[in-house]
Design a protein around this motif. Sequence first.
Motif, PDB file in Angstrom:
ATOM      1  N   GLY A  69       0.806  -1.220   0.000  1.00 34.30           N
ATOM      2  CA  GLY A  69       0.000   0.000   0.000  1.00 34.30           C
ATOM      3  C   GLY A  69       0.833   1.261   0.000  1.00 34.30           C
ATOM      4  O   GLY A  69       0.497   2.237  -0.675  1.00 34.30           O
ATOM      5  N   ALA A  70       1.938   1.266   0.763  1.00 34.20           N
ATOM      6  CA  ALA A  70       2.783   2.453   0.818  1.00 34.20           C
ATOM      7  C   ALA A  70       3.378   2.755  -0.552  1.00 34.20           C
ATOM      8  O   ALA A  70       3.486   3.920  -0.956  1.00 34.20           O
ATOM      9  CB  ALA A  70       3.884   2.271   1.852  1.00 34.20           C
ATOM     10  N   VAL A  71       3.758   1.711  -1.300  1.00 30.42           N
ATOM     11  CA  VAL A  71       4.280   1.915  -2.652  1.00 30.42           C
ATOM     12  C   VAL A  71       3.169   2.379  -3.584  1.00 30.42           C
ATOM     13  O   VAL A  71       3.314   3.366  -4.313  1.00 30.42           O
ATOM     14  CB  VAL A  71       4.927   0.614  -3.189  1.00 30.42           C
ATOM     15  CG1 VAL A  71       5.330   0.785  -4.657  1.00 30.42           C
ATOM     16  CG2 VAL A  71       6.146   0.238  -2.356  1.00 30.42           C
ATOM     17  N   TYR A  72       2.047   1.683  -3.557  1.00 29.71           N
ATOM     18  CA  TYR A  72       0.940   1.987  -4.473  1.00 29.71           C
ATOM     19  C   TYR A  72       0.431   3.416  -4.291  1.00 29.71           C
ATOM     20  O   TYR A  72       0.242   4.155  -5.263  1.00 29.71           O
ATOM     21  CB  TYR A  72      -0.195   0.995  -4.234  1.00 29.71           C
ATOM     22  CG  TYR A  72      -1.281   1.007  -5.300  1.00 29.71           C
ATOM     23  CD1 TYR A  72      -1.076   0.377  -6.515  1.00 29.71           C
ATOM     24  CD2 TYR A  72      -2.498   1.631  -5.071  1.00 29.71           C
ATOM     25  CE1 TYR A  72      -2.069   0.371  -7.485  1.00 29.71           C
ATOM     26  CE2 TYR A  72      -3.485   1.637  -6.029  1.00 29.71           C
ATOM     27  CZ  TYR A  72      -3.274   0.998  -7.246  1.00 29.71           C
ATOM     28  OH  TYR A  72      -4.260   1.004  -8.205  1.00 29.71           O
TER      29      TYR A  72
ATOM     30  N   TYR B 270      -6.502  -1.853  -2.787  1.00 32.17           N
ATOM     31  CA  TYR B 270      -6.139  -0.471  -3.091  1.00 32.17           C
ATOM     32  C   TYR B 270      -6.625  -0.001  -4.455  1.00 32.17           C
ATOM     33  O   TYR B 270      -6.613   1.197  -4.736  1.00 32.17           O
ATOM     34  CB  TYR B 270      -4.614  -0.303  -2.991  1.00 32.17           C
ATOM     35  CG  TYR B 270      -4.085  -0.536  -1.601  1.00 32.17           C
ATOM     36  CD1 TYR B 270      -4.381   0.350  -0.567  1.00 32.17           C
ATOM     37  CD2 TYR B 270      -3.309  -1.648  -1.304  1.00 32.17           C
ATOM     38  CE1 TYR B 270      -3.906   0.130   0.719  1.00 32.17           C
ATOM     39  CE2 TYR B 270      -2.832  -1.872  -0.024  1.00 32.17           C
ATOM     40  CZ  TYR B 270      -3.134  -0.977   0.985  1.00 32.17           C
ATOM     41  OH  TYR B 270      -2.677  -1.199   2.254  1.00 32.17           O
ATOM     42  N   VAL B 271      -7.022  -0.935  -5.299  1.00 34.95           N
ATOM     43  CA  VAL B 271      -7.552  -0.572  -6.617  1.00 34.95           C
ATOM     44  C   VAL B 271      -9.030  -0.248  -6.435  1.00 34.95           C
ATOM     45  O   VAL B 271      -9.899  -1.090  -6.629  1.00 34.95           O
ATOM     46  CB  VAL B 271      -7.339  -1.715  -7.631  1.00 34.95           C
ATOM     47  CG1 VAL B 271      -7.779  -1.277  -9.022  1.00 34.95           C
ATOM     48  CG2 VAL B 271      -5.876  -2.140  -7.645  1.00 34.95           C
TER      49      VAL B 271
ATOM     50  N   SER C 185       2.947  -7.704  -7.304  1.00 31.08           N
ATOM     51  CA  SER C 185       1.681  -8.112  -7.911  1.00 31.08           C
ATOM     52  C   SER C 185       0.701  -6.952  -8.005  1.00 31.08           C
ATOM     53  O   SER C 185       0.055  -6.734  -9.041  1.00 31.08           O
ATOM     54  CB  SER C 185       1.058  -9.251  -7.101  1.00 31.08           C
ATOM     55  OG  SER C 185      -0.170  -9.660  -7.658  1.00 31.08           O
ATOM     56  N   LEU C 186       0.599  -6.171  -6.937  1.00 29.57           N
ATOM     57  CA  LEU C 186      -0.331  -5.042  -6.904  1.00 29.57           C
ATOM     58  C   LEU C 186       0.142  -3.892  -7.788  1.00 29.57           C
ATOM     59  O   LEU C 186      -0.630  -3.367  -8.604  1.00 29.57           O
ATOM     60  CB  LEU C 186      -0.499  -4.547  -5.466  1.00 29.57           C
ATOM     61  CG  LEU C 186      -1.225  -3.210  -5.275  1.00 29.57           C
ATOM     62  CD1 LEU C 186      -2.686  -3.330  -5.690  1.00 29.57           C
ATOM     63  CD2 LEU C 186      -1.107  -2.727  -3.844  1.00 29.57           C
ATOM     64  N   ASN C 187       1.385  -3.499  -7.653  1.00 27.95           N
ATOM     65  CA  ASN C 187       1.864  -2.263  -8.265  1.00 27.95           C
ATOM     66  C   ASN C 187       2.238  -2.384  -9.731  1.00 27.95           C
ATOM     67  O   ASN C 187       2.155  -1.391 -10.467  1.00 27.95           O
ATOM     68  CB  ASN C 187       3.060  -1.731  -7.482  1.00 27.95           C
ATOM     69  CG  ASN C 187       2.666  -1.099  -6.171  1.00 27.95           C
ATOM     70  OD1 ASN C 187       2.302   0.065  -6.126  1.00 27.95           O
ATOM     71  ND2 ASN C 187       2.720  -1.869  -5.092  1.00 27.95           N
ATOM     72  N   PHE C 188       2.635  -3.577 -10.182  1.00 28.53           N
ATOM     73  CA  PHE C 188       3.161  -3.688 -11.532  1.00 28.53           C
ATOM     74  C   PHE C 188       2.462  -4.729 -12.397  1.00 28.53           C
ATOM     75  O   PHE C 188       2.797  -4.868 -13.575  1.00 28.53           O
ATOM     76  CB  PHE C 188       4.666  -3.982 -11.469  1.00 28.53           C
ATOM     77  CG  PHE C 188       5.429  -2.940 -10.692  1.00 28.53           C
ATOM     78  CD1 PHE C 188       5.631  -1.680 -11.215  1.00 28.53           C
ATOM     79  CD2 PHE C 188       5.903  -3.212  -9.414  1.00 28.53           C
ATOM     80  CE1 PHE C 188       6.315  -0.704 -10.498  1.00 28.53           C
ATOM     81  CE2 PHE C 188       6.600  -2.251  -8.692  1.00 28.53           C
ATOM     82  CZ  PHE C 188       6.801  -0.992  -9.239  1.00 28.53           C
ATOM     83  N   VAL C 189       1.507  -5.453 -11.830  1.00 32.52           N
ATOM     84  CA  VAL C 189       0.779  -6.454 -12.612  1.00 32.52           C
ATOM     85  C   VAL C 189      -0.727  -6.204 -12.564  1.00 32.52           C
ATOM     86  O   VAL C 189      -1.369  -6.000 -13.607  1.00 32.52           O
ATOM     87  CB  VAL C 189       1.086  -7.892 -12.116  1.00 32.52           C
ATOM     88  CG1 VAL C 189       0.344  -8.908 -12.974  1.00 32.52           C
ATOM     89  CG2 VAL C 189       2.587  -8.165 -12.138  1.00 32.52           C
ATOM     90  N   HIS C 190      -1.293  -6.184 -11.368  1.00 29.07           N
ATOM     91  CA  HIS C 190      -2.752  -6.062 -11.217  1.00 29.07           C
ATOM     92  C   HIS C 190      -3.158  -4.660 -10.740  1.00 29.07           C
ATOM     93  O   HIS C 190      -4.096  -4.513  -9.963  1.00 29.07           O
ATOM     94  CB  HIS C 190      -3.247  -7.105 -10.218  1.00 29.07           C
ATOM     95  CG  HIS C 190      -2.966  -8.520 -10.635  1.00 29.07           C
ATOM     96  ND1 HIS C 190      -3.660  -9.144 -11.644  1.00 29.07           N
ATOM     97  CD2 HIS C 190      -2.040  -9.419 -10.186  1.00 29.07           C
ATOM     98  CE1 HIS C 190      -3.201 -10.377 -11.803  1.00 29.07           C
ATOM     99  NE2 HIS C 190      -2.223 -10.565 -10.936  1.00 29.07           N
ATOM    100  N   TYR C 191      -2.457  -3.641 -11.193  1.00 24.97           N
ATOM    101  CA  TYR C 191      -2.655  -2.281 -10.692  1.00 24.97           C
ATOM    102  C   TYR C 191      -4.023  -1.688 -11.013  1.00 24.97           C
ATOM    103  O   TYR C 191      -4.417  -0.684 -10.421  1.00 24.97           O
ATOM    104  CB  TYR C 191      -1.559  -1.355 -11.214  1.00 24.97           C
ATOM    105  CG  TYR C 191      -1.362  -1.395 -12.711  1.00 24.97           C
ATOM    106  CD1 TYR C 191      -2.168  -0.658 -13.561  1.00 24.97           C
ATOM    107  CD2 TYR C 191      -0.348  -2.172 -13.267  1.00 24.97           C
ATOM    108  CE1 TYR C 191      -1.980  -0.696 -14.934  1.00 24.97           C
ATOM    109  CE2 TYR C 191      -0.151  -2.214 -14.633  1.00 24.97           C
ATOM    110  CZ  TYR C 191      -0.964  -1.479 -15.469  1.00 24.97           C
ATOM    111  OH  TYR C 191      -0.784  -1.519 -16.829  1.00 24.97           O
TER     112      TYR C 191
ATOM    113  N   GLU D 148      -4.001  -6.881   2.655  1.00 22.89           N
ATOM    114  CA  GLU D 148      -2.818  -6.426   1.920  1.00 22.89           C
ATOM    115  C   GLU D 148      -1.602  -6.133   2.804  1.00 22.89           C
ATOM    116  O   GLU D 148      -0.483  -6.103   2.311  1.00 22.89           O
ATOM    117  CB  GLU D 148      -3.160  -5.161   1.114  1.00 22.89           C
ATOM    118  CG  GLU D 148      -4.058  -5.402  -0.077  1.00 22.89           C
ATOM    119  CD  GLU D 148      -3.348  -6.121  -1.221  1.00 22.89           C
ATOM    120  OE1 GLU D 148      -2.106  -6.287  -1.157  1.00 22.89           O
ATOM    121  OE2 GLU D 148      -4.020  -6.519  -2.175  1.00 22.89           O
ATOM    122  N   GLU D 149      -1.824  -5.871   4.075  1.00 20.29           N
ATOM    123  CA  GLU D 149      -0.727  -5.515   4.978  1.00 20.29           C
ATOM    124  C   GLU D 149      -0.746  -6.404   6.221  1.00 20.29           C
ATOM    125  O   GLU D 149      -0.443  -5.958   7.325  1.00 20.29           O
ATOM    126  CB  GLU D 149      -0.845  -4.041   5.408  1.00 20.29           C
ATOM    127  CG  GLU D 149      -1.090  -3.056   4.292  1.00 20.29           C
ATOM    128  CD  GLU D 149       0.130  -2.796   3.417  1.00 20.29           C
ATOM    129  OE1 GLU D 149       1.245  -3.187   3.821  1.00 20.29           O
ATOM    130  OE2 GLU D 149      -0.041  -2.197   2.343  1.00 20.29           O
TER     131      GLU D 149
END
Length: 527
Positions: free
Chosen positions: A138-141, A413-414, A400-406, A294-295
């Motif tokens: 989440g912090a990255v996203y 977070y989406v 997975s969250l930030n670069f694939v399933h964003y 997620e966290e």
Amino acid sequence: MNASGDGFSVLKWRIASALILITGAFLRLYDLGLVPFHHDEGVNGNFLVSLVREGRYTYDPQNYHGPTLYYFSAVIPWIVRFFGGKAAGDAYGLTTFNVRLVTAAFGVAPIWLALLLRKRLGAIAALSAAGLIAISPGAVYLSRYFIHESLFVFFGLAIVVAALKYYDSGNSVYLILAAISAALMTATKETWIINGPVLLIALATTSVYFRLRGSVGERAKQMLERFGGPVSLTTVALVAFAVFIIVNVLFYSSFFTNYPKGVADALSTLRFWSHRTREHEHPWWQYAYWLLQEEGLVLVLGGLGTLLAVWRADNRLAVFLSLWSFGLLAGYSIIGHFQDGQLIGYKTPWITLNFIVPLALIGGYALDSACQKLRKFEQPRLFIALAILIVASCGYQMISLNFVHYDDDQYVYVYAHTRRGLLSMLDEVDRIAKLLKTGNDTGVALVSPDYWPLPWYFRDYKRIGYYQQIVPTTEPIIIGSMAQAEQLKSTFGDRYQLVNSGLNEDGSYALRPGVDLLLYVRKDVAR
């Protein structure tokens, strides 16, 4: 030579800190334009465009957050334009990367602040906390989003770090920095009304908790002596308060271009935002559920750290961080109203960043305690294995969250996010504009009721109309919604043809869940 008697040499500490900071920065900056703008990013971008191009910004308390995001973010395009004139074809330096760069930088900054807490938490705790923040999904996203949250959370942590520096050194500069951080937090988002009191309550509760275990009078006397006596302390506090007021007035008045209205609006914003608790409604436990999804590791480590800190009472900062993190979680969770016997209220996933950072800090304390215990039993390899497991688990979720399933709304977070297919539609519009050789003068009639964040992407188009309903038009391009399909076909079908996206069976382009757009081009152009 050890840096501070914790087993880390200066060189080892610097290398470890640098690796964590570089990792956090890389994850936030890599391919920063990958994810399409969210609805809210488009709205924020609209304000930024006006500020950068026209030097105009006016705070609106009814619909939008504070002004700091726009003023800080405007610096990059202004610098780019000053030195280069253009950036990636944008005459004002308003590219997606440039705009998101500031929020990404503020997303990296808490990692640095966590490292500054080494003296209070210990080397392993500070490094672990910084690492957890660096690779948190989440912090990255959310740091890669052009929204207020990364600035807001940084200023909150900056208050704590600056106040600790003042307590340790007695240097009044740090108290002024704490006041500036508090002012900037207030000027960033109206939810300071939750974060501010929770911060003070956590501080007061920590103080009471430890004073019950020692001499109150003697400790108070020592504190006054450290800060130069009551007169000196009062003087510095008054100066800090004056700085707090001045910084808020500067930002909310748009640097006196909207004075005194902007200041008055800042004071009235809480009244307007109290009505928004009936939007984005979720049950009281929703934040905890999102964190678990997620966290989960950060939440569990934060919980363990809290139990250890309160039980052992050997570290004031650890107890404070425990009260602060779970106090914020409780505060945001209980805001709302009762409906059918259940407490529900305004909740959005980006708010979780407020919990992730302090939870990571107290989680670092828990990992430090585990490391000390395993060292005692001469089992350091177990700690290394634990660290690898945590990095692997968080890293997998983060990538997975930030670069694939964003743009996959099955991920927490989406949240009503713009789908990547929209970029294909924008490419098609650009292709038509080149075909016509009209460029940014190409006419576009946008008749869909839902269209954000399209104003950001069409910011350079001079002949675009946002009608939100079917209107008579002869523009070469029409963009409508799937809900208007029959009306669009009957009204324009004889003169326009549908540009099939090839992505959806019905030829539409997904804007976000529940909203699909249709692109029509005039037949003489299509030929």
